[in-house]
Design a protein around this motif. Structure first.
Motif, PDB file in Angstrom:
ATOM      1  N   MET A   1       0.851  -1.199   0.000  1.00  0.00           N
ATOM      2  CA  MET A   1       0.000   0.000   0.000  1.00  0.00           C
ATOM      3  C   MET A   1       0.882   1.243   0.000  1.00  0.00           C
ATOM      4  N   SER A   2       0.625   2.111  -0.956  1.00  0.00           N
ATOM      5  CA  SER A   2       1.349   3.382  -0.957  1.00  0.00           C
ATOM      6  C   SER A   2       0.873   4.216   0.218  1.00  0.00           C
ATOM      7  N   ASN A   3       1.745   5.095   0.704  1.00  0.00           N
ATOM      8  CA  ASN A   3       1.274   5.922   1.802  1.00  0.00           C
ATOM      9  C   ASN A   3       0.589   7.172   1.294  1.00  0.00           C
ATOM     10  N   THR A   4       0.403   7.271   0.003  1.00  0.00           N
ATOM     11  CA  THR A   4      -0.333   8.435  -0.496  1.00  0.00           C
ATOM     12  C   THR A   4      -1.636   8.000  -1.152  1.00  0.00           C
ATOM     13  N   LEU A   5      -2.687   8.671  -0.779  1.00  0.00           N
ATOM     14  CA  LEU A   5      -3.980   8.412  -1.387  1.00  0.00           C
ATOM     15  C   LEU A   5      -4.439   9.678  -2.114  1.00  0.00           C
ATOM     16  N   ALA A   6      -3.494  10.531  -2.429  1.00  0.00           N
ATOM     17  CA  ALA A   6      -3.854  11.841  -2.952  1.00  0.00           C
ATOM     18  C   ALA A   6      -4.483  11.729  -4.335  1.00  0.00           C
ATOM     19  N   VAL A   7      -5.435  12.572  -4.605  1.00  0.00           N
ATOM     20  CA  VAL A   7      -5.983  12.707  -5.950  1.00  0.00           C
ATOM     21  C   VAL A   7      -5.904  14.188  -6.289  1.00  0.00           C
ATOM     22  N   GLN A   8      -5.725  14.496  -7.586  1.00  0.00           N
ATOM     23  CA  GLN A   8      -5.524  15.890  -7.980  1.00  0.00           C
ATOM     24  C   GLN A   8      -6.834  16.674  -7.920  1.00  0.00           C
ATOM     25  N   GLU A   9      -7.910  16.096  -8.423  1.00  0.00           N
ATOM     26  CA  GLU A   9      -9.197  16.779  -8.441  1.00  0.00           C
ATOM     27  C   GLU A   9     -10.092  16.134  -7.389  1.00  0.00           C
ATOM     28  N   ALA A  10     -10.995  16.946  -6.805  1.00  0.00           N
ATOM     29  CA  ALA A  10     -11.947  16.350  -5.866  1.00  0.00           C
ATOM     30  C   ALA A  10     -12.840  15.395  -6.640  1.00  0.00           C
ATOM     31  N   PRO A  11     -12.912  14.120  -6.233  1.00  0.00           N
ATOM     32  CA  PRO A  11     -13.788  13.194  -6.957  1.00  0.00           C
ATOM     33  C   PRO A  11     -15.253  13.587  -6.776  1.00  0.00           C
ATOM     34  N   THR A  12     -16.066  13.213  -7.758  1.00  0.00           N
ATOM     35  CA  THR A  12     -17.504  13.490  -7.635  1.00  0.00           C
ATOM     36  C   THR A  12     -18.077  12.607  -6.525  1.00  0.00           C
ATOM     37  N   LYS A  13     -19.338  12.898  -6.155  1.00  0.00           N
ATOM     38  CA  LYS A  13     -20.006  12.076  -5.144  1.00  0.00           C
ATOM     39  C   LYS A  13     -20.044  10.623  -5.568  1.00  0.00           C
ATOM     40  N   GLU A  14     -20.368  10.410  -6.842  1.00  0.00           N
ATOM     41  CA  GLU A  14     -20.499   9.037  -7.342  1.00  0.00           C
ATOM     42  C   GLU A  14     -19.142   8.322  -7.303  1.00  0.00           C
ATOM     43  N   ASP A  15     -18.098   9.054  -7.741  1.00  0.00           N
ATOM     44  CA  ASP A  15     -16.746   8.456  -7.717  1.00  0.00           C
ATOM     45  C   ASP A  15     -16.334   8.116  -6.289  1.00  0.00           C
ATOM     46  N   THR A  16     -16.658   9.018  -5.364  1.00  0.00           N
ATOM     47  CA  THR A  16     -16.277   8.795  -3.968  1.00  0.00           C
ATOM     48  C   THR A  16     -16.901   7.497  -3.461  1.00  0.00           C
ATOM     49  N   LEU A  17     -18.176   7.334  -3.744  1.00  0.00           N
ATOM     50  CA  LEU A  17     -18.864   6.127  -3.283  1.00  0.00           C
ATOM     51  C   LEU A  17     -18.270   4.889  -3.952  1.00  0.00           C
ATOM     52  N   GLU A  18     -17.986   4.981  -5.250  1.00  0.00           N
ATOM     53  CA  GLU A  18     -17.436   3.809  -5.953  1.00  0.00           C
ATOM     54  C   GLU A  18     -16.058   3.435  -5.412  1.00  0.00           C
ATOM     55  N   ARG A  19     -15.212   4.437  -5.138  1.00  0.00           N
ATOM     56  CA  ARG A  19     -13.879   4.162  -4.579  1.00  0.00           C
ATOM     57  C   ARG A  19     -14.014   3.485  -3.222  1.00  0.00           C
ATOM     58  N   MET A  20     -14.927   3.973  -2.415  1.00  0.00           N
ATOM     59  CA  MET A  20     -15.084   3.391  -1.072  1.00  0.00           C
ATOM     60  C   MET A  20     -15.661   1.982  -1.171  1.00  0.00           C
ATOM     61  N   ARG A  21     -16.592   1.790  -2.108  1.00  0.00           N
ATOM     62  CA  ARG A  21     -17.134   0.429  -2.287  1.00  0.00           C
ATOM     63  C   ARG A  21     -16.031  -0.540  -2.689  1.00  0.00           C
ATOM     64  N   ALA A  22     -15.145  -0.074  -3.600  1.00  0.00           N
ATOM     65  CA  ALA A  22     -14.091  -0.967  -4.104  1.00  0.00           C
ATOM     66  C   ALA A  22     -13.206  -1.466  -2.960  1.00  0.00           C
ATOM     67  N   LYS A  23     -12.969  -0.613  -1.963  1.00  0.00           N
ATOM     68  CA  LYS A  23     -12.090  -0.991  -0.845  1.00  0.00           C
ATOM     69  C   LYS A  23     -12.846  -1.669   0.283  1.00  0.00           C
ATOM     70  N   LEU A  24     -14.075  -1.253   0.517  1.00  0.00           N
ATOM     71  CA  LEU A  24     -14.703  -1.536   1.814  1.00  0.00           C
ATOM     72  C   LEU A  24     -15.969  -2.374   1.771  1.00  0.00           C
ATOM     73  N   SER A  25     -16.429  -2.746   0.575  1.00  0.00           N
ATOM     74  CA  SER A  25     -17.744  -3.399   0.536  1.00  0.00           C
ATOM     75  C   SER A  25     -17.759  -4.726   1.294  1.00  0.00           C
ATOM     76  N   GLU A  26     -16.564  -5.316   1.525  1.00  0.00           N
ATOM     77  CA  GLU A  26     -16.508  -6.568   2.293  1.00  0.00           C
ATOM     78  C   GLU A  26     -16.708  -6.326   3.786  1.00  0.00           C
ATOM     79  N   PHE A  27     -16.448  -5.085   4.242  1.00  0.00           N
ATOM     80  CA  PHE A  27     -16.476  -4.817   5.692  1.00  0.00           C
ATOM     81  C   PHE A  27     -17.635  -3.923   6.117  1.00  0.00           C
ATOM     82  N   VAL A  28     -18.030  -3.013   5.212  1.00  0.00           N
ATOM     83  CA  VAL A  28     -18.996  -1.979   5.611  1.00  0.00           C
ATOM     84  C   VAL A  28     -20.255  -2.123   4.751  1.00  0.00           C
ATOM     85  N   PRO A  29     -21.423  -2.265   5.363  1.00  0.00           N
ATOM     86  CA  PRO A  29     -22.668  -2.377   4.587  1.00  0.00           C
ATOM     87  C   PRO A  29     -22.875  -1.148   3.711  1.00  0.00           C
TER      88      PRO A  29
END
Ligand code: SF4
Length: 354
Positions: free
Chosen positions: A1-29
């Motif tokens: 895991m890189s220690n940087t999670l930086a993104v250049q542009e603020a992701p849209t609401k939809e992108d934010t949810l998709e990124r979080m789902r990709a990492k967390l859908s196994e742990f968080v409903p």
């Protein structure tokens, strides 16, 4: 895991949810993820408007850890990053002593901590009066303070260290000819470091000087309220049930527990161990959130959890409070110029040693 999670542009609401789902859908409903993603989106927009940077310690809860920090890491990595940032505001998603360290390294910047309640039992376990008493008992003995101390204790210390470079700092001082070193405040980290370096360990007593062998690490009696709870029975029971498990411990656990583990290290070193090895399953003896964060980064690795022992201080930092911190520019870390100046030298020395 890189220690940087930086993104250049603020992701849209939809992108934010998709990124979080990709990492967390196994742990968080998903219903929870949708709420968290809304908060994360607002935080990410605001931090760009304010030219703020968010630093996230490895112990942050998974939804926060995987959504808003520009950088994640352990105390040492985040201290190094905070020393270099050109942001106007640093939001430290960690505990008070970490935010203080960022302020000491960036006296001109606004440093915010999302909750005023995020203390640390270990940092509270030693005071300036304790350090002064030890210095008068052992004049000329250098004092190394773990970064998990408050700024006033750092200010009366000679060196700071993290769990990632504790042995390096002690070896550095031995190499300079010091036969005795005071190491505060974590008893177990000091004892484990003495074993790693190969010198005797003694516990200090501020009432009177104890007899010292020719070389020694002089420790203190404070402990981390999370790591001290792991027992040898925990390790043997887990091994009995899962003989193929690789157990990795933070060096704030007792030497008896550490002895039974396959590896030990700072949170960064634990992450690297899981990433680079191929055990059937892993158990981390440290704050439970980190297991979730590593599992999210390594979906092919099976992680066991011992989650009864959680850090109540790290748990104070939430996405809600982080949003409040940016909206209200709260809670600012205030340290006097004299304190910053005095605490800077031991921190700079820490940053120079790997
Ligand atoms: S895990 Fe231990 S050392 Fe870290 S903040 Fe919590 S109490 Fe302090």
């Amino acid at each position: 895991m890189s220690n940087t999670l930086a993104v250049q542009e603020a992701p849209t609401k939809e992108d934010t949810l998709e990124r979080m789902r990709a990492k967390l859908s196994e742990f968080v409903p998903d219903v929870e993820l949708q709420l968290k993603a809304e908060l994360a989106y607002r935080i990410n927009v605001l931090k760009r408007q304010l030219n703020a940077v968010i630093l996230g310690h490895n112990y942050m809860e998974p939804a926060l850890f995987h959504s808003v920090p520009d950088y994640v890491g352990d105390s040492l990595e985040l201290s190094r990053i905070s020393a270099k940032t050109d942001a106007d505001i640093i939001v430290f998603c960690g505990v008070q002593f970490m935010a203080e360290t960022a302020k000491i390294l960036n006296p001109q910047k606004t440093v915010l901590i999302p909750s005023e309640k995020a203390g640390c039992s270990l940092a509270s376990g030693v005071t300036v009066a304790d350090v002064r008493a030890l210095k008068s008992l052992y004049p000329d003995v250098p004092v190394v303070s773990y970064v998990n101390t408050y700024a006033d204790v750092k200010a009366v210390s000679d060196y700071c260290c993290t769990s990632g470079n504790a042995a390096g700092v002690v070896r550095h001082l031995l190499g300079k000819g010091h036969q005795h070193i005071i190491f505060l405040p974590d008893q177990y980290l000091a004892h484990n470091t003495a074993k790693e370096v190969g010198i005797p360990f003694v516990i200090a007593n501020t009432e009177k000087a104890v007899d010292l062998p020719e070389r020694a690490l002089i420790g203190w009696h404070a402990r981390c309220e999370v790591h001290e709870l792991f027992t040898t029975n925990d390790v043997t029971s887990v091994r009995q049930q899962f003989p193929d498990v690789a157990i990795v411990a933070h060096p704030e656990v007792s030497p008896e527990v550490l002895e039974l583990c396959d590896a030990s290290g700072s949170t960064k070193q634990m992450i690297d161990y899981v990433r680079k090895t191929t055990a059937d399953r892993y158990l981390l003896l440290t704050e439970c959130s980190m297991g979730d964060n590593i599992a999210a980064e390594n979906p092919d690795k099976e992680m066991l959890r011992l989650c009864s022992h959680r850090c109540p201080h790290m748990g104070q930092i939430t996405l809600e409070d982080t949003l409040d911190a940016l909206e209200k520019i709260q809670y600012k870390v205030h340290l006097s110029d004299e304190l910053i100046q005095a605490a800077r030298t031991p921190i700079d020395r820490m940053l120079e040693i790997r």
